[in-house]
Motif scaffolding. Structure first.
Motif, short mmCIF file in Angstrom:
data_model
loop_
_atom_site.label_atom_id
_atom_site.label_comp_id
_atom_site.label_asym_id
_atom_site.label_seq_id
_atom_site.Cartn_x
_atom_site.Cartn_y
_atom_site.Cartn_z
N ARG A 55 0.83 -1.20 0.00
CA ARG A 55 0.00 0.00 0.00
C ARG A 55 0.87 1.25 0.00
NH1 ARG A 55 -4.53 -0.56 4.56
NH2 ARG A 55 -2.75 -1.17 5.89
N TYR A 64 -0.04 4.08 5.14
CA TYR A 64 -0.34 2.86 5.89
C TYR A 64 0.91 2.11 6.34
CZ TYR A 64 -4.81 3.90 3.75
OH TYR A 64 -5.95 4.54 3.34
N LYS A 68 3.66 0.73 8.62
CA LYS A 68 3.52 0.37 10.03
C LYS A 68 4.80 0.60 10.83
CE LYS A 68 -0.12 -3.00 9.16
NZ LYS A 68 -0.55 -4.42 9.29
N GLY A 95 -6.51 7.68 2.91
CA GLY A 95 -5.20 7.74 3.56
C GLY A 95 -5.06 8.98 4.42
N HIS A 107 -6.95 8.45 7.52
CA HIS A 107 -6.24 7.49 8.36
C HIS A 107 -5.15 8.18 9.18
CE1 HIS A 107 -4.51 3.66 9.59
NE2 HIS A 107 -3.33 4.08 9.17
N GLN A 119 1.23 7.70 12.60
CA GLN A 119 1.23 7.53 11.14
C GLN A 119 1.54 8.85 10.44
OE1 GLN A 119 1.05 3.80 11.32
NE2 GLN A 119 0.59 4.52 9.28
N GLY A 174 -8.94 1.94 1.97
CA GLY A 174 -7.74 1.49 2.66
C GLY A 174 -7.10 0.28 2.02
#
Length: 452
Positions: free
Chosen positions: A197, A201, A203, A233, A236, A243, A297
């Motif tokens: 992605r 996103y 991690k 995004g 998010h 993030q 997502g």
């Protein structure tokens, strides 16, 4: 030896990592008379804190000090070098303990589920090697000039960083001689990290990402292709402060002019691995497909395929727990079925006196805070059940357990053994101007911990 009170709650915890030790801590702080034995298959405790954290992250290992204080409690015993399913079975433990808590974590690598995966390495295996795990080979193939790492979590960054840094940069850490020599022979110049992605996103934790750029020998290159953030995004990162910090760091790195450092880490977003090509000598090509956001997502393939000329591929897409003898296992979720930590049988009924905590309970997600709350839930249910059931173990003395292992010639490594091994490793480090040098073989660990 003072006899154990017949009403003292006897608990065995299988697994000496953070999950198991936190469970022991909560038990000893509860308003109940308790005796806890922690059974650990290695001669040293602390699990992935010792064998899953990159050696150049000493700050994370500060948690060891807190865990060590729990092991030093008078109502807690460490029984190391004891392997569940080999040296002792669940039915054996029931004779000595009123309750058994399984806290074995997750050490296996998740699969990618793509053709040619047999030509790849699991990140967990590589981490075990550079962390000097005593049960893995002491050599590792590091003759690939260009390497692919699939995954965008902290383990992926650890693997990429260790592959890119020089051996001498790592020599300030606790790595033993065989790891240093392996890294010194490394020929890797370029490490390519791939994410399915976009950057919103990823991690990585912000700190882990920033530390990727600290080495004077390593250049971080964020490729602009696929570096897009859609409306989902943006929503998010608006809900997740960490993030946003990660995205801001990555955005600052996109399009930077190269400065000519000898090693490079390339970050590629929106590239989904579809196949690994290779032969008897390992990987030769990683094939990826460019993806685009769907709006929720998730992503879909665009049909645009790229073949990357690499000589090694590492899977860093998460850990996975494995089945344990005598316990049910949900292979799809890779956990022991449970309700609040109470183990459930195949009919969904609780298995008396049997519990789980940590990643074997919930899957390999969450940080230390999650592990503590997870253990609190499990121990709360254990104490409630124990109060209702009363004592169930027949052989209730610690000496009974010691006799069991002595009869089977198990070389049990106690907390005193660990303290001597700990002091030995620190002394090895002092001799080299380091804080510690690990002992990387089981026989050597056992030998160092014995009374001289």
């Amino acid at each position: 030896m003072t006899p154990t009170s017949p009403t003292k709650l006897r608990v065995a915890i299988v697994g000496g990592g953070p999950a198991g030790i936190y469970a022991a801590d909560i038990l000893t702080k509860a308003d109940v008379d308790v005796s806890v034995d922690i059974l650990e298959r290695l001669p040293a405790p602390f699990g992935l804190v010792r064998y899953g954290v990159a050696p150049d992250h000493p700050r994370i290992k500060e948690i060891v000090k807190a865990l060590q204080r729990v092991l030093a409690k008078p109502d807690v015993r460490l029984l190391g070098n004891v392997e569940y399913g080999v040296d002792v079975k669940l039915e054996d433990l029931r004779a000595y303990y009123d309750a058994v808590v399984i806290a074995t974590g997750a050490r296996a690598d998740r699969d990618l589920g793509i053709p040619g995966e047999e030509h790849s390495h699991g990140a967990a295996d590589f981490v075990s090697w550079y962390d000097a795990h005593p049960d893995v080979p002491q050599s590792w193939p590091l003759d690939a000039p260009s390497v692919a790492v699939v995954g965008v979590g902290n383990v992926a960054l650890d693997v990429a960083r260790v592959l890119a840094k020089t051996a001498d940069e790592m020599l300030t850490t606790d790595i033993p001689a065989h790891v240093y020599e392996g890294l010194r022979a490394k020929t890797t110049t370029d490490v390519h990290v791939f994410a399915r992605r976009g950057p919103a996103y990823a991690k990585f934790s912000p700190m882990e990402l920033r530390e990727l750029n600290h080495s004077p020998k390593v250049e971080v290159i964020v490729h602009p292709e696929g570096f897009d953030v859609d409306d989902h995004g943006m929503e998010h990162i608006g809900r997740h402060k960490a993030q946003k910090m990660v995205l801001d760091t990555l955005a600052n790195w996109v399009g930077r002019d190269p400065v000519g450092k000898p090693h490079r880490i390339h970050l590629h977003f929106a590239e989904a691995p579809t196949e690994i090509l290779g032969g008897a000598g390992g990987a030769t090509t990683l094939r990826t497909e460019r993806t685009r956001p769907v709006g929720d997502g998730t992503v879909e393939g665009t049909g645009q395929v790229t073949n990357w000329d690499v000589q090694a591929v590492y899977r860093a897409v998460g850990y996975r727990s494995t089945a344990l003898p005598g316990l049910p296992f949900d292979d799809r979720a890779a956990v022991v079925p449970n309700d609040g930590g109470r183990v459930l049988d195949l009919d969904g009924d609780p298995v008396a006196g049997t519990y789980v905590t940590g990643w074997i309970k919930r899957g390999p997600v969450g940080l230390i805070g999650h592990t503590k709350s997870d253990a609190a839930e499990t121990i709360g249910n254990l104490l409630a059940d124990a109060a209702a059931a009363g004592p169930t173990a027949v052989l209730r003395e610690p000496g009974d357990v010691d006799a069991y292992f002595a009869e089977r010639h198990v070389d049990v490594a106690t907390f005193d053994h660990w303290e001597r091994l700990d002091q030995h490793e620190v002394a090895l480090g002092v001799a080299e101007g380091r804080e510690r040098v690990k002992v990387g073989d089981r026989a050597g660990m056992l030998r160092a911990g014995r009374v001289s």
